[in-house]
Design a protein around this motif. Structure first.
Motif, PDB file in Angstrom:
ATOM      1  N   ALA A 199       0.860  -1.186   0.000  1.00  0.00           N
ATOM      2  CA  ALA A 199       0.000   0.000   0.000  1.00  0.00           C
ATOM      3  C   ALA A 199       0.890   1.228   0.000  1.00  0.00           C
ATOM      4  O   ALA A 199       1.801   1.348   0.815  1.00  0.00           O
ATOM      5  CB  ALA A 199      -0.915   0.002   1.221  1.00  0.00           C
ATOM      6  N   ARG A 200       0.622   2.145  -0.911  1.00  0.00           N
ATOM      7  CA  ARG A 200       1.432   3.356  -1.026  1.00  0.00           C
ATOM      8  C   ARG A 200       0.527   4.560  -1.042  1.00  0.00           C
ATOM      9  O   ARG A 200      -0.557   4.545  -1.607  1.00  0.00           O
ATOM     10  CB  ARG A 200       2.271   3.291  -2.304  1.00  0.00           C
ATOM     11  N   ARG A 201       0.954   5.621  -0.415  1.00  0.00           N
ATOM     12  CA  ARG A 201       0.174   6.859  -0.441  1.00  0.00           C
ATOM     13  C   ARG A 201       1.101   8.048  -0.642  1.00  0.00           C
ATOM     14  O   ARG A 201       2.267   8.019  -0.268  1.00  0.00           O
ATOM     15  CB  ARG A 201      -0.618   7.032   0.855  1.00  0.00           C
ATOM     16  N   ALA A 202       0.561   9.068  -1.251  1.00  0.00           N
ATOM     17  CA  ALA A 202       1.290  10.321  -1.444  1.00  0.00           C
ATOM     18  C   ALA A 202       0.476  11.434  -0.816  1.00  0.00           C
ATOM     19  O   ALA A 202      -0.743  11.431  -0.872  1.00  0.00           O
ATOM     20  CB  ALA A 202       1.508  10.600  -2.926  1.00  0.00           C
ATOM     21  N   ARG A 203       1.158  12.376  -0.215  1.00  0.00           N
ATOM     22  CA  ARG A 203       0.487  13.520   0.386  1.00  0.00           C
ATOM     23  C   ARG A 203       1.195  14.790  -0.058  1.00  0.00           C
ATOM     24  O   ARG A 203       2.413  14.788  -0.197  1.00  0.00           O
ATOM     25  CB  ARG A 203       0.515  13.421   1.922  1.00  0.00           C
ATOM     26  N   CYS A 204       0.444  15.857  -0.250  1.00  0.00           N
ATOM     27  CA  CYS A 204       1.031  17.132  -0.679  1.00  0.00           C
ATOM     28  C   CYS A 204       1.886  16.905  -1.910  1.00  0.00           C
ATOM     29  O   CYS A 204       3.107  16.844  -1.840  1.00  0.00           O
ATOM     30  CB  CYS A 204       1.854  17.768   0.430  1.00  0.00           C
ATOM     31  N   ARG A 205       1.238  16.784  -3.031  1.00  0.00           N
ATOM     32  CA  ARG A 205       1.883  16.370  -4.275  1.00  0.00           C
ATOM     33  C   ARG A 205       3.306  16.910  -4.426  1.00  0.00           C
ATOM     34  O   ARG A 205       3.585  18.078  -4.169  1.00  0.00           O
ATOM     35  CB  ARG A 205       1.055  16.847  -5.475  1.00  0.00           C
ATOM     36  N   ASP A 206       4.202  16.011  -4.849  1.00  0.00           N
ATOM     37  CA  ASP A 206       5.600  16.324  -5.096  1.00  0.00           C
ATOM     38  C   ASP A 206       6.391  16.614  -3.829  1.00  0.00           C
ATOM     39  O   ASP A 206       7.488  17.122  -3.890  1.00  0.00           O
ATOM     40  CB  ASP A 206       5.756  17.514  -6.055  1.00  0.00           C
ATOM     41  N   ARG A 207       5.815  16.252  -2.670  1.00  0.00           N
ATOM     42  CA  ARG A 207       6.534  16.539  -1.434  1.00  0.00           C
ATOM     43  C   ARG A 207       6.909  15.282  -0.655  1.00  0.00           C
ATOM     44  O   ARG A 207       7.986  15.194  -0.106  1.00  0.00           O
ATOM     45  CB  ARG A 207       5.672  17.429  -0.505  1.00  0.00           C
ATOM     46  N   THR A 208       6.023  14.293  -0.554  1.00  0.00           N
ATOM     47  CA  THR A 208       6.284  13.154   0.316  1.00  0.00           C
ATOM     48  C   THR A 208       5.516  11.926  -0.144  1.00  0.00           C
ATOM     49  O   THR A 208       4.476  12.037  -0.781  1.00  0.00           O
ATOM     50  CB  THR A 208       5.884  13.494   1.771  1.00  0.00           C
ATOM     51  N   ALA A 209       6.039  10.761   0.176  1.00  0.00           N
ATOM     52  CA  ALA A 209       5.356   9.512  -0.128  1.00  0.00           C
ATOM     53  C   ALA A 209       5.786   8.474   0.892  1.00  0.00           C
ATOM     54  O   ALA A 209       6.880   8.548   1.456  1.00  0.00           O
ATOM     55  CB  ALA A 209       5.693   9.022  -1.538  1.00  0.00           C
ATOM     56  N   ASP A 210       4.918   7.527   1.168  1.00  0.00           N
ATOM     57  CA  ASP A 210       5.308   6.408   2.011  1.00  0.00           C
ATOM     58  C   ASP A 210       4.644   5.147   1.497  1.00  0.00           C
ATOM     59  O   ASP A 210       3.720   5.181   0.689  1.00  0.00           O
ATOM     60  CB  ASP A 210       4.983   6.650   3.498  1.00  0.00           C
ATOM     61  N   GLY A 211       5.162   4.025   1.943  1.00  0.00           N
ATOM     62  CA  GLY A 211       4.641   2.745   1.493  1.00  0.00           C
ATOM     63  C   GLY A 211       4.773   1.717   2.593  1.00  0.00           C
ATOM     64  O   GLY A 211       5.546   1.890   3.536  1.00  0.00           O
ATOM     65  N   ALA A 212       3.996   0.638   2.488  1.00  0.00           N
ATOM     66  CA  ALA A 212       4.049  -0.420   3.487  1.00  0.00           C
ATOM     67  C   ALA A 212       3.682  -1.745   2.841  1.00  0.00           C
ATOM     68  O   ALA A 212       2.961  -1.783   1.845  1.00  0.00           O
ATOM     69  CB  ALA A 212       3.098  -0.119   4.644  1.00  0.00           C
ATOM     70  N   VAL A 213       4.211  -2.819   3.409  1.00  0.00           N
ATOM     71  CA  VAL A 213       3.814  -4.167   3.019  1.00  0.00           C
ATOM     72  C   VAL A 213       2.983  -4.738   4.156  1.00  0.00           C
ATOM     73  O   VAL A 213       3.414  -4.737   5.311  1.00  0.00           O
ATOM     74  CB  VAL A 213       5.039  -5.062   2.749  1.00  0.00           C
ATOM     75  N   LEU A 214       1.768  -5.188   3.847  1.00  0.00           N
ATOM     76  CA  LEU A 214       0.841  -5.683   4.850  1.00  0.00           C
ATOM     77  C   LEU A 214       0.506  -7.145   4.580  1.00  0.00           C
ATOM     78  O   LEU A 214       0.532  -7.596   3.443  1.00  0.00           O
ATOM     79  CB  LEU A 214      -0.461  -4.876   4.843  1.00  0.00           C
ATOM     80  N   ARG A 215       0.165  -7.869   5.648  1.00  0.00           N
ATOM     81  CA  ARG A 215      -0.373  -9.219   5.500  1.00  0.00           C
ATOM     82  C   ARG A 215      -1.274  -9.502   6.699  1.00  0.00           C
ATOM     83  O   ARG A 215      -1.164  -8.856   7.746  1.00  0.00           O
ATOM     84  CB  ARG A 215       0.743 -10.262   5.399  1.00  0.00           C
TER      85      ARG A 215
END
Length: 231
Positions: free
Chosen positions: A208-224
Motif C-alpha cells: 500500500a502506497r500513499r502520497a500527500r502534498c503532491r511532489d513533497r512526500t510519499a510512504d509505502g508499506a507491506v501488509l499481510r
C-alpha cells in the motif's frame, strides 16, 4: 465486529525530514524542522518562499532506473522509492527467491498493490503554458502546434496510476490492484482497501502506497493478515 488484525511487515518513506521511518522519527524526536527555502524554482515573486522539500533530490539514484525517468514525474519517483524500501524491509524478495517456480507464481498472483494518488498537480500543466500563450486563444493554432510544442510523453508522465503500474512491473506482482484518486484522503483509502482485500482473502499480502502534498512526500508499506504466511 472482530476484524482480523493486519500486520505491517515493512515500511518506507521519503519526505523533507528523511528517507526512512527511522530518520523521520529521529528528526521529530529531536525537534528538527524540515522547512527550508524552496530550491525547485525561482520563488522571488511568490508570497511563500519556504517548504519541506526533499533535499539533494536525485531521481536516477532514487529509482535505480534512469531510462524510466522519461515516463514518470517527481511524485512517482518518491512513490517508487518508498514502495521499494518497504518491500526490501519486509524480506519480500528473499522469501520469494526461496520458492520453487510454482510457488513463486502463486506468490505473485496473491500479492496486491494499492496506491493512493492525490490526482493532478499544477506543475503537470506547465508543458501547455507556452502554447496557450502563443496561440492567443486560437484553437486552430493550438491544435496545429500541439504535437510540435508539448512533449508526447506528457500524458504518460501525468497518469495517476504510474506508481501502481511500475511497482507491479518491477516486482512481478499480479494480484488485486487499485489506484485511488480522491485528493487528500487517497492514501488512507488505499490502506483501507489493502486491508479489506486481505481480510476478504483476495490476496495474502499487499503493498500500500500513499502520497500527500503532491511532489513533497510519499510512504509505502507491506501488509499481510495476522496469520501464518501463505505462499
Amino acid at each position: 465486529m472482530n476484524a482480523q488484525r493486519i500486520l505491517i511487515t515493512g515500511a518506507g518513506v521519503i519526505c523533507g525530514s528523511g528517507r526512512s521511518p527511522d530518520e523521520v522519527l529521529e528528526a521529530v524526536l529531536a525537534g528538527h524542522t524540515s522547512i527550508r527555502p524552496i530550491e525547485q524554482w525561482n520563488v522571488s515573486q511568490w508570497p511563500v518562499k519556504i517548504a519541506a522539500e526533499v533535499a539533494d533530490y536525485n531521481a536516477a539514484a532514487l529509482t535505480g532506473d534512469r531510462k524510466l525517468l522519461k515516463f514518470i514525474r517527481r511524485t512517482d519517483v518518491f512513490g517508487l522509492y518508498a514502495a521499494d524500501r518497504a518491500i526490501e524491509q519486509s524480506g519480500f524478495a528473499a522469501w520469494r527467491a526461496s520458492l520453487d517456480e510454482a510457488a513463486a507464481t502463486r506468490f505473485a498472483d496473491a500479492t496486491g498493490v494499492f496506491v493512493g494518488s492525490g490526482g493532478g498537480a499544477f506543475a503537470n500543466q506547465y508543458d501547455y503554458l507556452p502554447l496557450i500563450a502563443t496561440s492567443a486563444g486560437s484553437l486552430e493554432t493550438f491544435g496545429r502546434e500541439l504535437s510540435a510544442t508539448v512533449n508526447p510523453m506528457w500524458l504518460l508522465r501525468s497518469l495517476p496510476n504510474n506508481v501502481l503500474g511500475h511497482v507491479g512491473i518491477r516486482h512481478g506482482l499480479k494480484g488485486p490492484n487499485a489506484c485511488i484518486t480522491n485528493h487528500s484522503i487517497s492514501g488512507t483509502l488505499a490502506i483501507v482497501e489493502a486491508a479489506e482485500s486481505l481480510r476478504a482473502g483476495e490476496c495474502t499480502r499487499a503493498i500500500a502506497r500513499r502520497a500527500r502534498c503532491r511532489d513533497r512526500t510519499a510512504d509505502g508499506a507491506v501488509l499481510r493478515p495476522d496469520r501464518p504466511a501463505v505462499t
